[in-house]
Enzyme design. Structure first.
Site, PDB file in Angstrom:
ATOM      1  N   GLY A 282      17.497 -16.242 -55.837  1.00 41.55           N
ATOM      2  CA  GLY A 282      18.857 -15.731 -55.934  1.00 41.55           C
ATOM      3  C   GLY A 282      18.982 -14.630 -56.956  1.00 41.55           C
ATOM      4  N   ASP A 330      23.853 -19.406 -49.726  1.00 49.70           N
ATOM      5  CA  ASP A 330      25.256 -18.983 -49.804  1.00 49.70           C
ATOM      6  C   ASP A 330      25.509 -17.626 -49.152  1.00 49.70           C
ATOM      7  OD1 ASP A 330      25.908 -21.268 -51.201  1.00 49.70           O
ATOM      8  OD2 ASP A 330      25.601 -20.347 -53.160  1.00 49.70           O
ATOM      9  N   ARG A 365      42.358 -38.535 -36.982  1.00 54.49           N
ATOM     10  CA  ARG A 365      42.297 -38.352 -38.429  1.00 54.49           C
ATOM     11  C   ARG A 365      42.185 -36.883 -38.804  1.00 54.49           C
ATOM     12  NH1 ARG A 365      37.926 -43.083 -39.717  1.00 54.49           N
ATOM     13  NH2 ARG A 365      39.395 -44.772 -40.130  1.00 54.49           N
ATOM     14  N   ASN A 704      18.857  -9.172 -22.060  1.00 53.41           N
ATOM     15  CA  ASN A 704      18.435  -7.983 -21.303  1.00 53.41           C
ATOM     16  C   ASN A 704      19.612  -7.099 -20.884  1.00 53.41           C
ATOM     17  OD1 ASN A 704      19.440  -9.882 -19.506  1.00 53.41           O
ATOM     18  ND2 ASN A 704      18.055  -9.303 -17.858  1.00 53.41           N
ATOM     19  N   ARG A 738      -6.600 -28.582 -29.187  1.00 53.59           N
ATOM     20  CA  ARG A 738      -5.845 -28.378 -27.942  1.00 53.59           C
ATOM     21  C   ARG A 738      -4.974 -27.148 -28.055  1.00 53.59           C
ATOM     22  NH1 ARG A 738      -3.436 -33.523 -25.243  1.00 53.59           N
ATOM     23  NH2 ARG A 738      -5.616 -33.578 -24.597  1.00 53.59           N
ATOM     24  N   GLY A 747      12.826 -13.437 -17.517  1.00 46.75           N
ATOM     25  CA  GLY A 747      12.696 -12.455 -16.445  1.00 46.75           C
ATOM     26  C   GLY A 747      11.681 -11.388 -16.799  1.00 46.75           C
ATOM     27  N   ARG A 919      15.952  -4.846 -14.426  1.00 38.95           N
ATOM     28  CA  ARG A 919      17.109  -5.538 -14.984  1.00 38.95           C
ATOM     29  C   ARG A 919      17.053  -5.648 -16.502  1.00 38.95           C
ATOM     30  NH1 ARG A 919      19.797  -9.283 -11.816  1.00 38.95           N
ATOM     31  NH2 ARG A 919      19.533 -10.852 -13.447  1.00 38.95           N
TER      32      ARG A 919
END
Length: 969
Positions: A282, A330, A365, A704, A738, A747, A919
């Protein structure tokens, strides 16, 4: 042979004895076992012939030095009964240097190697030269190895290169110039995103040839020194991108506030050769850093005079470079639009308030929620917008009335009279009234209980707001700012002020650090002087606009009378959704309806897109009817992909608009909405009822739509993808070796893959803008092999690759996964994950809700602006309101986000920069992030020629090369 550019060397033995001898031989030269595999060869197993029915593979690696980077030399040693007999060795009377295949190792101590070879009983052939020595030797399989003390010779290595030097034999080769040493520390309150920031700093610094250090426990670690200042390597920050808080710690440090403490910190840095610090914190932390820099020359002189450092060290470290990054939940730093950690904190608040909403609704409430923000109301305001709160209190904009308690009660009662069962008030911890008297949550509770008799509860969120994994936006922000911080260090000059890395207009930029700090302090000063207009001005550009949007769309009371338009300017505005659903559509509709009502307009909700419009499926929208829509995902109005003039009859669209007296049309959707505006603009010359203001509010996860940096739903989608990738990554890590190929939507746009790849730490990505080639896949296999070889045998990582759905018809997700699995040589396997419609998300993210509120209000204003002239003219001439309110090109437009601003771009302006076939826009601001995905995943960090391999194909197939005993792959 030349080793650079090869993924590994493959050696095969046909007997267990030869296999063990070879393993012992290479172990003697510091090759370490990193993987030991035993697999079936596919034959039916019988008792007593295990060796014949199984193939054993041992992977060995040797650290090699290149400058200050460490690479790996890999050998795959296989035991297979089918291997060719290896007993024939080169004739000792023939120069072994004439052999076609030679493994070359460079060493400084030939005599030591010779002695070691003698102990092993290896055959040796000396080749003395005038300026160097060459020593040939045979391994137990008959392969020729060349040990030499010459760094380069014809046909092998570049004369200026130290590539391929085994560090365990020679020791690290020193570059001509010492690498830059940079330290990173986090200080002040922790913020989600600090870890991704440190990760980016460390990895990008290493990629630029720097030595990277982390200072643990903030400035306290700087003072303490020792183990608190640690050298960081590539693996040191593995997995940090998904971890909240700061893994290198932060602490308050009173000693650093003293000159003696700073003197000790300077000594600790100089003794490690560090002359640059990147500080994430900060304004207090950044101020401390700049003070440290300003005192540095004097501290160096004091240390030299006290003989605590040498004259040489003093001369070498005359200057200190400081670069600042703002880590603050903040969002209280002036000069920057957003700070690291703020958006994640907003996520935590919205999650809590959304949960509170359900219990508040159940019991009818009121809840008063206190959030952080001593001098800054950003969190309170944005949470109020994102959750649809009834009231917010912030320090920069106190209630204008002296009797704000009465207004609070009036607004609450009016909302409840309309049928609202719950009341939510959000108050920043530093909230003030116009007399600078603190507004506290308990006081608000007392007012609602005593005056209105409403059952009220107080919830103080506290440090929950700092917790949790960083959201996608904070991961991306922290990453690109961390990279920019290293660049700022490397380009910093002695006589320029310390830079602060900021975000401005959706781009990373720099500004003088202390200038930003001083402006931040000026906010508190302006508040104390009751100059609230100045305090609002010093916040980010959209802060004041969003406060007005909150007031105009959330609070319904007599105080809004000043925003009501005269009768003749009030319009019938239709709202329609089109395309795939995305997060934020409902929030935009809610704001448009409420803002329109507060302005005196008549909003009309059209159901089921333009198909519904043609059928006349619409009804008047009410203030209470859209209550609670901010947190609703998908589309409450219903949506489809039917484009007017193509899928539905344009004449019927025009008929229904004239029949229902629609004087303005707001279309919320993706590229189908853009196409709809193109068709509606064309139809104007045939149908007068289409000559009304028509605006498009972009909403699509693919991002897009031309004319906007962000579409509604993109942030929600990114968070859904990143959350899924975190879970998939956890599975991959648990399975150790893996690789997951994850298919994402988009797209023909790679936006989701690029930003999610950056936010999830993906190994690489495949996007339509680049396509996929066989050579690219081959290079990616090499990269994965290098990384798994680099892993510790028992601590290997799972990895993720992202693939955009329409990147290739040939290289599908399954095909890529199968290629990786087959080419992985059993070092790793591969799985697929297709996220599908999960990516549309459930609850819209806070950013999407906030953008929806801002854009929806601008859409209503756009319709007002482009109808006012015709309405005023008709009113002045006492004529009926015309059907055609406007026919100018600018009255059919996309209302989108451009940097920090909202801009209206007409359809005719946007068509030339739009690729209608694919597009999407022809240019994309986010594409500059693409290289960082590969760079921060380690591309180029493991093999000297990895960058070259990106554009090259393998010269031979690995499996075919294993058919002979002495071959090298």
């Amino acid at each position: 042979m030349q080793l650079e550019g090869f993924s590994h060397i493959s050696l095969r033995a046909n007997s267990p004895i030869k296999f063990e001898e070879t393993l012992h031989f290479y172990n003697a030269f510091a090759f370490k076992k990193c993987l030991d595999q035993l697999r079936s060869n596919g034959k039916e197993q019988t008792n007593g012939d295990d060796e014949e029915n199984h193939i054993r593979n041992v992977w060995l690696k040797l650290d090699t030095a290149r400058g200050n980077l460490t690479n790996k030399l890999i050998i795959k040693l296989s035991l297979s009964a089918s291997a060719v007999d290896c007993d024939q060795k080169p004739n000792e009377d023939v120069d072994w240097g004439l052999e076609e295949q030679v493994i070359v190792l460079i060493t400084k101590d030939i005599d030591k190697v010779r002695s070691q070879l003698q102990e092993l009983g290896a055959s040796v052939q000396d080749v003395p030269e005038s300026d160097s020595e060459k020593l040939y030797a045979l391994d137990p399989l008959g392969n020729v190895l060349l040990f030499t003390n010459k760094l380069a010779f014809p046909g092998l290595l570049n004369e200026q290169s130290h590539e391929g030097v085994p560090a365990s034999i020679e020791g690290a080769a020193q570059p001509a110039e010492q690498p830059r040493k940079i330290a990173v520390l986090t200080s002040g309150g922790d913020a989600p995103g600090m870890n991704p920031c440190v990760r980016a700093v460390v990895r990008y610094g290493i990629s630029k040839g720097c030595e990277m250090y982390a200072v643990y426990e903030g400035y306290q670690g700087l003072v303490d020194g020792g183990s608190q200042i640690r050298r960081m390597d590539w693996k040191s920050v593995r997995g940090w991108i998904r971890v909240g808080g700061t893994s290198i710690g932060t602490a308050r440090c009173k000693p650093f506030q003293t000159s003696e403490g700073r003197l000790q910190g300077a000594e600790n840095l100089i003794k490690r050769g560090i002359d640059s610090i990147i500080v994430c914190g900060g304004d207090g932390s950044l101020t401390g850093a700049d003070v440290f820099r300003s005192e540095w020359p004097g501290l160096v002189d004091t240390l030299k005079d006290a003989n605590r450092i040498s004259a040489e060290q003093a001369e070498k470290h005359k200057h200190l470079t400081i670069v600042g990054l703002v880590g603050s939940i903040d969002n209280d730093m002036s000069s920057t639009d957003i700070t690291i950690g703020a958006v994640t904190s907003l996520h935590r608040i919205c999650e809590a308030v959304d949960s509170i909403n359900t219990t508040a609704l159940s019991h009818s409430r009121a809840f008063v929620v206190e959030v952080m923000g001593r001098h800054c109301g950003w969190l309170a305001l944005m949470a109020g917008i994102a959750t649809g709160a009834d009231f917010v209190f912030i320090p920069e904009r106190p209630p204008s009335e002296d009797d704000w308690e009465s207004r609070l009660c009036n607004v609450t009662q009016r909302h409840r009279d309309l049928g609202k069962r719950k009341t939510v008030v959000i108050v920043a911890e530093g909230a003030l009234d116009s007399s600078l008297k603190p507004i506290k949550a308990d006081h608000i509770k007392s007012i609602l209980c005593d005056r209105l008799g409403v059952d009220t509860r107080v919830t103080t969120l506290g440090h929950v707001q700092r917790g949790g994994s960083p959201c996608a936006a904070d991961r991306v922000l922290a990453t690109i700012q961390g990279v920019e911080a290293v660049r700022a260090v490397l380009t910093a000059k002695i006589d320029t002020p310390s830079p602060l890395i900021i975000s401005r207009n959706n781009r990373v930029a720099t500004c003088p650090l202390m200038q930003a700090v001083e402006l931040t302090h000026e906010v508190a000063k302006a508040i104390q002087e009751k100059n609230f207009a100045r305090a609002m001005e010093l916040r980010d550009p959209q802060f004041a606009e969003e406060f007005d949007a909150f007031t105009a769309s959330t609070i319904l009371d007599d105080c809004n009378a000043n925003i009501v338009l005269p009768d003749h300017r009030r319009l019938r505005i239709a709202i329609v959704h089109i395309g795939a659903p995305s997060g934020g559509m409902n929030a935009a509709t809610r704001t448009a309806v409420r803002y329109a009502l507060n302005r005196g307009h008549h909003p009309i909700a059209v159901y089921n897109g333009f198909s519904g419009l043609v059928r006349g499926t619409m009804q008047d929208a009410t203030w209470i009817g859209v209550d609670g829509w901010t947190s609703h995902g998908g589309s409450e109005l219903g949506t489809n992909r039917h484009v007017p003039g193509i899928d539905v009859d344009m004449g019927m669209v025009a008929y229904q608009m004239q029949k229902n007296k629609i004087q303005g049309l707001m279309v919320v959707g993706g590229f189908e909405a853009f196409s709809s505006l193109v068709e509606l603009e064309k139809g104007r010359k045939y149908y007068p009822s289409l000559c009304v203001p028509i605006c498009h509010l972009p909403a699509t996860i693919s991002n897009n739509v031309p004319g906007t940096d962000y579409s509604l739903g993109t942030d929600t989608s990114l968070n859904a993808i990143v959350s899924s990738c975190d879970a998939i990554g956890q599975s991959a890590r648990s399975s150790r070796r893996r690789v997951f190929v994850v298919e994402v939507q988009g797209g023909k746009s790679g936006y989701l893959a690029v930003e999610a790849g950056l936010a999830s730490g993906a190994n690489t990505i495949y996007i339509p803008e680049e396509g996929i080639t066989l050579s690219r896949l081959q290079s990616d296999v090499k990269h994965l092999l290098a990384m798994y070889m680099d892993d510790d045998a028992d601590m290997s990582e799972g990895r993720i690759i992202l693939r955009t759905e329409d990147v290739s018809e040939t290289y599908t997700t399954d095909v890529i996964s199968n290629i990786l699995k087959d080419e992985g040589h059993q070092l790793f396997d591969s799985r697929t994950a297709v996220l599908g419609h999960i990516q549309q998300g459930d609850t819209p993210s806070p950013l999407d809700r906030i953008r929806a509120t801002r854009l929806a209000m601008r859409c209503v204003q756009f319709i007002e602006d482009h109808s006012s002239n015709a309405l005023d003219k008709a009113h002045g001439e006492k004529q009926p309101v015309p059907v055609e309110l406007t026919d100018c090109d600018e009255s059919v437009a996309v209302v989108g986000i451009s940097g920090a601003n909202v801009k209206n771009n007409s359809i005719k302006e946007l068509l030339p920069i739009t690729d209608l076939k694919k597009r999407k826009p022809r240019a994309a601001w986010w594409f500059e992030h693409r290289p960082l995905v590969d760079l921060l995943s380690g591309r180029g960090m493991f093999t000297p020629q990895a960058q070259k391999l990106l554009a090259e194909e393998h010269n031979s197939d690995n499996s075919s090369n294993e058919n002979s005993s002495n071959n090298n792959q």
